[in-house]
Design a protein around this motif. Structure first.
Motif, PDB file in Angstrom:
ATOM      1  N   LYS A  79      -0.060  -7.620   6.275  1.00  0.00           N
ATOM      2  CA  LYS A  79       0.426  -8.874   6.382  1.00  0.00           C
ATOM      3  C   LYS A  79       1.708  -9.067   5.539  1.00  0.00           C
ATOM      4  O   LYS A  79       1.840  -8.256   4.774  1.00  0.00           O
ATOM      5  N   SER A  80       2.465  -9.947   5.901  1.00  0.00           N
ATOM      6  CA  SER A  80       3.578 -10.031   5.165  1.00  0.00           C
ATOM      7  C   SER A  80       3.510 -10.424   3.503  1.00  0.00           C
ATOM      8  O   SER A  80       4.184 -10.124   2.801  1.00  0.00           O
ATOM      9  N   ASP A  81       2.084 -10.927   3.311  1.00  0.00           N
ATOM     10  CA  ASP A  81       1.748 -11.134   2.040  1.00  0.00           C
ATOM     11  C   ASP A  81       1.628  -9.876   1.222  1.00  0.00           C
ATOM     12  O   ASP A  81       1.380  -9.738  -0.037  1.00  0.00           O
ATOM     13  N   ASP A  82       1.183  -8.613   1.914  1.00  0.00           N
ATOM     14  CA  ASP A  82       1.283  -7.272   1.420  1.00  0.00           C
ATOM     15  C   ASP A  82       2.705  -6.881   1.036  1.00  0.00           C
ATOM     16  O   ASP A  82       2.500  -5.790   0.384  1.00  0.00           O
ATOM     17  N   ILE A 130       6.818   1.969  -5.346  1.00  0.00           N
ATOM     18  CA  ILE A 130       7.429   2.319  -4.043  1.00  0.00           C
ATOM     19  C   ILE A 130       7.318   1.112  -3.294  1.00  0.00           C
ATOM     20  O   ILE A 130       6.445   0.391  -3.302  1.00  0.00           O
ATOM     21  N   GLN A 131       8.459   0.747  -2.534  1.00  0.00           N
ATOM     22  CA  GLN A 131       8.328  -0.562  -1.808  1.00  0.00           C
ATOM     23  C   GLN A 131       7.680  -0.493  -0.607  1.00  0.00           C
ATOM     24  O   GLN A 131       7.706   0.658   0.258  1.00  0.00           O
ATOM     25  N   VAL A 132       6.964  -1.490  -0.308  1.00  0.00           N
ATOM     26  CA  VAL A 132       6.303  -1.858   1.016  1.00  0.00           C
ATOM     27  C   VAL A 132       6.779  -3.102   1.504  1.00  0.00           C
ATOM     28  O   VAL A 132       6.594  -4.065   0.821  1.00  0.00           O
ATOM     29  N   THR A 133       7.345  -2.925   2.805  1.00  0.00           N
ATOM     30  CA  THR A 133       7.742  -4.226   3.421  1.00  0.00           C
ATOM     31  C   THR A 133       7.129  -4.464   4.690  1.00  0.00           C
ATOM     32  O   THR A 133       7.606  -3.650   5.681  1.00  0.00           O
ATOM     33  N   VAL A 134       6.378  -5.840   4.797  1.00  0.00           N
ATOM     34  CA  VAL A 134       5.928  -6.083   6.000  1.00  0.00           C
ATOM     35  C   VAL A 134       6.682  -7.239   6.770  1.00  0.00           C
ATOM     36  O   VAL A 134       6.607  -8.361   6.091  1.00  0.00           O
ATOM     37  N   SER A 135       7.132  -7.068   7.723  1.00  0.00           N
ATOM     38  CA  SER A 135       7.813  -8.051   8.666  1.00  0.00           C
ATOM     39  C   SER A 135       6.949  -8.824   9.463  1.00  0.00           C
ATOM     40  O   SER A 135       6.114  -8.049  10.330  1.00  0.00           O
ATOM     41  N   SER A 136       7.054 -10.216   9.635  1.00  0.00           N
ATOM     42  CA  SER A 136       6.156 -10.972  10.395  1.00  0.00           C
ATOM     43  C   SER A 136       6.890 -11.116  11.935  1.00  0.00           C
ATOM     44  O   SER A 136       8.032 -10.849  12.055  1.00  0.00           O
ATOM     45  N   VAL A 138       3.904  10.756  -8.834  1.00  0.00           N
ATOM     46  CA  VAL A 138       5.056  10.251  -7.997  1.00  0.00           C
ATOM     47  C   VAL A 138       4.469   9.642  -6.723  1.00  0.00           C
ATOM     48  O   VAL A 138       3.392  10.595  -5.946  1.00  0.00           O
ATOM     49  N   GLU A 139       4.920   8.710  -6.491  1.00  0.00           N
ATOM     50  CA  GLU A 139       4.184   8.147  -5.218  1.00  0.00           C
ATOM     51  C   GLU A 139       5.324   8.436  -4.133  1.00  0.00           C
ATOM     52  O   GLU A 139       6.394   8.612  -4.125  1.00  0.00           O
ATOM     53  N   SER A 140       4.523   8.148  -2.787  1.00  0.00           N
ATOM     54  CA  SER A 140       5.354   8.636  -1.386  1.00  0.00           C
ATOM     55  C   SER A 140       4.884   7.777  -0.355  1.00  0.00           C
ATOM     56  O   SER A 140       3.787   7.272  -0.458  1.00  0.00           O
ATOM     57  N   GLY A 141       5.452   7.627   0.598  1.00  0.00           N
ATOM     58  CA  GLY A 141       4.725   7.013   2.007  1.00  0.00           C
ATOM     59  C   GLY A 141       5.091   5.544   2.010  1.00  0.00           C
ATOM     60  O   GLY A 141       4.452   4.995   3.214  1.00  0.00           O
ATOM     61  N   GLY A 142       5.939   5.051   1.460  1.00  0.00           N
ATOM     62  CA  GLY A 142       6.241   3.601   1.477  1.00  0.00           C
ATOM     63  C   GLY A 142       7.252   3.358   2.705  1.00  0.00           C
ATOM     64  O   GLY A 142       7.701   4.292   3.401  1.00  0.00           O
ATOM     65  N   GLY A 143       7.669   1.901   3.083  1.00  0.00           N
ATOM     66  CA  GLY A 143       8.677   1.895   3.966  1.00  0.00           C
ATOM     67  C   GLY A 143       8.434   0.304   4.571  1.00  0.00           C
ATOM     68  O   GLY A 143       7.810  -0.537   3.936  1.00  0.00           O
ATOM     69  N   SER A 144       9.036   0.237   5.790  1.00  0.00           N
ATOM     70  CA  SER A 144       9.050  -1.014   6.407  1.00  0.00           C
ATOM     71  C   SER A 144       8.090  -0.746   7.592  1.00  0.00           C
ATOM     72  O   SER A 144       8.074   0.143   8.424  1.00  0.00           O
ATOM     73  N   VAL A 145       7.382  -2.063   7.854  1.00  0.00           N
ATOM     74  CA  VAL A 145       6.470  -2.095   9.067  1.00  0.00           C
ATOM     75  C   VAL A 145       6.346  -3.481   9.435  1.00  0.00           C
ATOM     76  O   VAL A 145       6.322  -4.269   8.693  1.00  0.00           O
TER      77      VAL A 145
END
Length: 117
Positions: free
Chosen positions: A86-89, A111-117, A5-12
């Motif tokens: 980075k956004s590529d992540d 788990i989704q990780v979204t990096v906005s530039s 079970v994964e946790s800790g993802g999100g948007s940054v």
């Protein structure tokens, strides 16, 4: 059987940090290496980092110096500290665990990780 079970993802924002956690349950005695993979839209799943039971690590070139994988065997948990994002992540990050008995590979749901530039 092993459940992950994964946790800790999100948007940054770019340049920021996140820490992912993956906790294993079930037949944890069989677990050998653990790792993190990721899959971006339209791309194949790729290795991010892996860690052996003794703590030896290996990283994809694209994350070296920015990401750190660690493992707490007492908590049956593997972590991925991600800095200088980075956004590529941006991707869905999946935890995996390899059975040292059968060689079977177990996967978390991701788990989704979204990096906005």
């Amino acid at each position: 059987q092993v459940q992950l079970v994964e946790s800790g993802g999100g948007s940054v924002q770019a340049g920021g940090s996140l820490r992912l956690s993956c906790t294993a349950s079930g037949s944890i005695f069989s677990i050998n290496s653990m790792g993190w993979y990721r899959q971006a839209p339209g791309k194949q799943r790729e290795l991010v980092a892996i860690i052996s039971p003794g703590g030896s690590t290996s990283y994809a070139d694209s994350v070296k110096g920015r990401f750190t994988i660690s493992r707490d065997n007492a908590k049956n948990t593997v972590y991925l500290q991600m800095n200088s994002l980075k956004s590529d992540d941006t991707a869905v990050y999946h935890c995996n665990a390899v059975s040292g008995v059968s060689g079977y590979v177990y996967w978390g749901q991701g788990i989704q990780v979204t990096v906005s530039s």
